[in-house]
Design a protein around this motif. Structure first.
Motif, PDB file in Angstrom:
ATOM      1  N   ALA A 262       0.808  -1.226   0.000  1.00  0.00           N
ATOM      2  CA  ALA A 262       0.000   0.000   0.000  1.00  0.00           C
ATOM      3  C   ALA A 262       0.835   1.268   0.000  1.00  0.00           C
ATOM      4  CB  ALA A 262      -0.959  -0.011   1.196  1.00  0.00           C
ATOM      5  N   TRP A 263       2.155   1.150  -0.233  1.00  0.00           N
ATOM      6  CA  TRP A 263       2.937   2.349  -0.490  1.00  0.00           C
ATOM      7  C   TRP A 263       2.500   3.002  -1.797  1.00  0.00           C
ATOM      8  CZ3 TRP A 263       5.070  -2.455   0.606  1.00  0.00           C
ATOM      9  CH2 TRP A 263       5.318  -3.285  -0.485  1.00  0.00           C
ATOM     10  N   VAL A 264       1.794   2.234  -2.645  1.00  0.00           N
ATOM     11  CA  VAL A 264       1.355   2.790  -3.927  1.00  0.00           C
ATOM     12  C   VAL A 264       0.169   3.732  -3.759  1.00  0.00           C
ATOM     13  CG1 VAL A 264      -0.340   1.009  -4.558  1.00  0.00           C
ATOM     14  CG2 VAL A 264       1.007   2.107  -6.351  1.00  0.00           C
ATOM     15  N   VAL A 265      -0.558   3.631  -2.649  1.00  0.00           N
ATOM     16  CA  VAL A 265      -1.662   4.559  -2.393  1.00  0.00           C
ATOM     17  C   VAL A 265      -1.260   5.512  -1.278  1.00  0.00           C
ATOM     18  CG1 VAL A 265      -3.394   2.893  -3.158  1.00  0.00           C
ATOM     19  CG2 VAL A 265      -2.854   3.034  -0.723  1.00  0.00           C
ATOM     20  N   GLY A 266      -1.725   6.731  -1.373  1.00  0.00           N
ATOM     21  CA  GLY A 266      -1.359   7.736  -0.383  1.00  0.00           C
ATOM     22  C   GLY A 266      -0.137   8.535  -0.765  1.00  0.00           C
ATOM     23  N   THR A 267       0.575   8.110  -1.827  1.00  0.00           N
ATOM     24  CA  THR A 267       1.717   8.865  -2.347  1.00  0.00           C
ATOM     25  C   THR A 267       1.567   8.950  -3.862  1.00  0.00           C
ATOM     26  OG1 THR A 267       3.215   7.020  -2.866  1.00  0.00           O
ATOM     27  CG2 THR A 267       3.134   7.743  -0.560  1.00  0.00           C
ATOM     28  N   ASP A 268       2.397   9.780  -4.478  1.00  0.00           N
ATOM     29  CA  ASP A 268       2.388   9.873  -5.938  1.00  0.00           C
ATOM     30  C   ASP A 268       3.700   9.341  -6.518  1.00  0.00           C
ATOM     31  OD1 ASP A 268       4.164  11.829  -5.187  1.00  0.00           O
ATOM     32  OD2 ASP A 268       3.101  13.483  -6.176  1.00  0.00           O
ATOM     33  N   TRP A 269       4.382   8.502  -5.748  1.00  0.00           N
ATOM     34  CA  TRP A 269       5.688   8.009  -6.180  1.00  0.00           C
ATOM     35  C   TRP A 269       5.580   6.945  -7.269  1.00  0.00           C
ATOM     36  CZ3 TRP A 269       9.000   7.343  -1.078  1.00  0.00           C
ATOM     37  CH2 TRP A 269       9.127   8.595  -0.463  1.00  0.00           C
ATOM     38  N   TRP A 270       4.410   6.333  -7.397  1.00  0.00           N
ATOM     39  CA  TRP A 270       4.187   5.313  -8.431  1.00  0.00           C
ATOM     40  C   TRP A 270       2.958   5.683  -9.262  1.00  0.00           C
ATOM     41  CZ3 TRP A 270       6.036   4.153  -3.628  1.00  0.00           C
ATOM     42  CH2 TRP A 270       7.250   3.465  -3.583  1.00  0.00           C
ATOM     43  N   GLY A 271       2.836   6.948  -9.569  1.00  0.00           N
ATOM     44  CA  GLY A 271       1.687   7.421 -10.336  1.00  0.00           C
ATOM     45  C   GLY A 271       0.662   8.071  -9.434  1.00  0.00           C
ATOM     46  N   ASP A 272       0.027   9.085  -9.960  1.00  0.00           N
ATOM     47  CA  ASP A 272      -0.955   9.837  -9.183  1.00  0.00           C
ATOM     48  C   ASP A 272      -2.348   9.261  -9.417  1.00  0.00           C
ATOM     49  OD1 ASP A 272      -1.793  11.732  -7.444  1.00  0.00           O
ATOM     50  OD2 ASP A 272      -1.706  13.414  -8.849  1.00  0.00           O
ATOM     51  N   ARG A 273      -3.113   9.157  -8.329  1.00  0.00           N
ATOM     52  CA  ARG A 273      -4.498   8.654  -8.428  1.00  0.00           C
ATOM     53  C   ARG A 273      -5.308   9.311  -7.323  1.00  0.00           C
ATOM     54  NH1 ARG A 273      -1.007   5.030  -7.317  1.00  0.00           N
ATOM     55  NH2 ARG A 273      -1.136   4.005  -9.343  1.00  0.00           N
ATOM     56  N   SER A 274      -6.595   9.434  -7.550  1.00  0.00           N
ATOM     57  CA  SER A 274      -7.469  10.022  -6.544  1.00  0.00           C
ATOM     58  C   SER A 274      -7.681   9.019  -5.419  1.00  0.00           C
ATOM     59  CB  SER A 274      -8.808  10.399  -7.160  1.00  0.00           C
ATOM     60  OG  SER A 274      -9.530   9.229  -7.531  1.00  0.00           O
ATOM     61  N   ASP A 275      -8.172   9.501  -4.281  1.00  0.00           N
ATOM     62  CA  ASP A 275      -8.480   8.600  -3.168  1.00  0.00           C
ATOM     63  C   ASP A 275      -9.523   7.572  -3.591  1.00  0.00           C
ATOM     64  OD1 ASP A 275      -6.701  10.055  -1.702  1.00  0.00           O
ATOM     65  OD2 ASP A 275      -8.169  10.900  -0.304  1.00  0.00           O
ATOM     66  N   GLU A 276     -10.480   8.011  -4.383  1.00  0.00           N
ATOM     67  CA  GLU A 276     -11.527   7.093  -4.842  1.00  0.00           C
ATOM     68  C   GLU A 276     -10.938   5.985  -5.703  1.00  0.00           C
ATOM     69  OE1 GLU A 276     -11.638  10.380  -5.053  1.00  0.00           O
ATOM     70  OE2 GLU A 276     -13.204  10.826  -3.539  1.00  0.00           O
ATOM     71  N   GLN A 277     -10.003   6.346  -6.591  1.00  0.00           N
ATOM     72  CA  GLN A 277      -9.351   5.342  -7.427  1.00  0.00           C
ATOM     73  C   GLN A 277      -8.509   4.394  -6.580  1.00  0.00           C
ATOM     74  OE1 GLN A 277      -7.411   8.231  -9.980  1.00  0.00           O
ATOM     75  NE2 GLN A 277      -8.661   7.617 -11.751  1.00  0.00           N
ATOM     76  N   ALA A 278      -7.859   4.938  -5.565  1.00  0.00           N
ATOM     77  CA  ALA A 278      -7.031   4.108  -4.686  1.00  0.00           C
ATOM     78  C   ALA A 278      -7.883   3.114  -3.915  1.00  0.00           C
ATOM     79  CB  ALA A 278      -6.243   4.997  -3.724  1.00  0.00           C
TER      80      ALA A 278
END
Length: 356
Positions: free
Chosen positions: A20-36
């Motif tokens: 889950a380092w991929v959500v909450g940061t933009d280090w592996w692409g930006d996404r909205s909270d809803e998308q996450a």
């Protein structure tokens, strides 16, 4: 999705976990909270029930997103988080490492804050985040044991890094009876110190499990970084030197035999083969790839992917011993560290894992 026990804790984790380092940061692409949230839900639906987050990811944002995503499904999830970095009193400077705090008072406050963000009264796995061996004092170990005894933690782990290859820390996690798991970078191209920990577990008879991260070697083994890829400055993978990728693409060609579109038991992509190679080690409880979207989840968690044969595994070993027949600098020497590299060198390991 198969499950494996973490140490002898009784806690079962899915063989493929959600990092889950991929959500909450933009280090592996930006996404909205809803998308996450939707991506986490897709992973759970695919049987990826081990969720591995940390309080420092997005300075609490990843935990909040995970808490929202698993609301109403908590009993389906083997939930893990990490503590140890003091992001409350220190600003984040790019991808740089923050100061750590591992005293009793700070860890207690950090753990309670994590539980609040995750909206739960316990975690199945709690990991110390990149702790140096001398920071894990008897006081720290006693505190962790207390949380395990009172049911707020079911299993304990030690996550290594960010200077990948902390041999002393991983060996301590195997030795100390409090710890059920050690998490480290481990993949076909970066086999040390992961193989060292596997060997140590076997030789010592320890029950410790390995959690393998970066299984696709920063985009090489899932071929998400190709000669045509342009990595943005904010992409975490851009910290690798270009020579790393250039030599890596040659290594990928050397292991094309692992792809098997015509296997009697089903197809196998390069990305799937990289995960199956790790799971060929009984000591590896879970592999946590960096999912970017639903397509990654569907491919990497797919059932029926053929395991590696003994002949395929042995051939990988032979190629690794020859550096996959690549005889030039990969540009990583200036970054290779493991407590200044001394413990890796003293252990006689041929290839040191890389810091990035």
């Amino acid at each position: 999705m198969q499950q494996r026990e973490l140490g002898n804790s009784g806690v079962e984790v899915s063989e493929i976990g959600f990092g889950a380092w991929v959500v909450g940061t933009d280090w592996w692409g930006d996404r909205s909270d809803e998308q996450a949230v939707a991506m986490v839900e897709d992973a759970l639906d695919a049987g990826v029930t081990y969720v591995d987050t940390g309080d420092v990811y997005g300075h609490g944002d990843s935990e909040k997103i995970i808490g929202e995503a698993i609301a109403g499904r908590r009993d389906e999830v083997t939930l893990s988080t990490k503590i140890g970095y003091d992001f409350y009193d220190n600003p984040q400077a790019g991808h740089g490492e923050l100061p750590k705090e591992l005293n009793r008072e700070y860890l207690t406050e950090a753990f309670e804050a994590s539980l609040d963000r995750l909206d739960t009264d316990h975690v199945d796995v709690l990991q110390l985040h990149n702790a140096n061996v001398d920071e894990v004092t008897p006081e720290v170990r006693d505190l962790l044991a207390e949380w395990k005894a009172d049911g707020r933690v079911r299993a304990l782990g030690w996550a290594l890094g960010p200077s990948i290859g902390w041999l002393a820390e991983g060996d301590a996690a195997v030795e100390y009876e409090e710890f059920d798991a050690v998490q480290t970078v481990f993949n076909l191209f970066e086999q040390e110190p992961g193989r060292h920990f596997v060997d140590t577990i076997r030789e010592s008879g320890s029950d410790t499990s390995v959690i393998a991260r970066v299984p696709h070697s920063s985009g090489l083994l899932n071929e998400q970084v190709t000669p045509d890829t342009v990595l943005e400055d904010g992409d975490h993978r851009s910290h690798r030197p270009k020579e790393w990728y250039e030599t890596g693409w040659e290594k990928v060609e050397a292991i094309r035999f692992l792809e098997d579109p015509d296997h009697a038991d089903g197809t196998r992509t390069m990305a799937q083969a990289a995960i199956r190679w790790l799971l060929a080690h009984d000591e590896v409880a879970s592999v946590t790839p960096t999912f970017r979207d639903g397509d990654d989840i569907a491919e990497w968690s797919a059932a029926g992917v053929p395991p590696l044969s003994d002949a395929e595994y042995d051939r990988v070993d032979e190629l690794y011993a020859r550096n996959f027949d690549v005889d030039r600098d990969d540009g990583m020497d200036v970054l290779r560290t493991s407590v200044d590299g001394e413990d890796i060198e003293a252990a006689g390991l041929d290839k040191r894992a890389a810091s990035y």
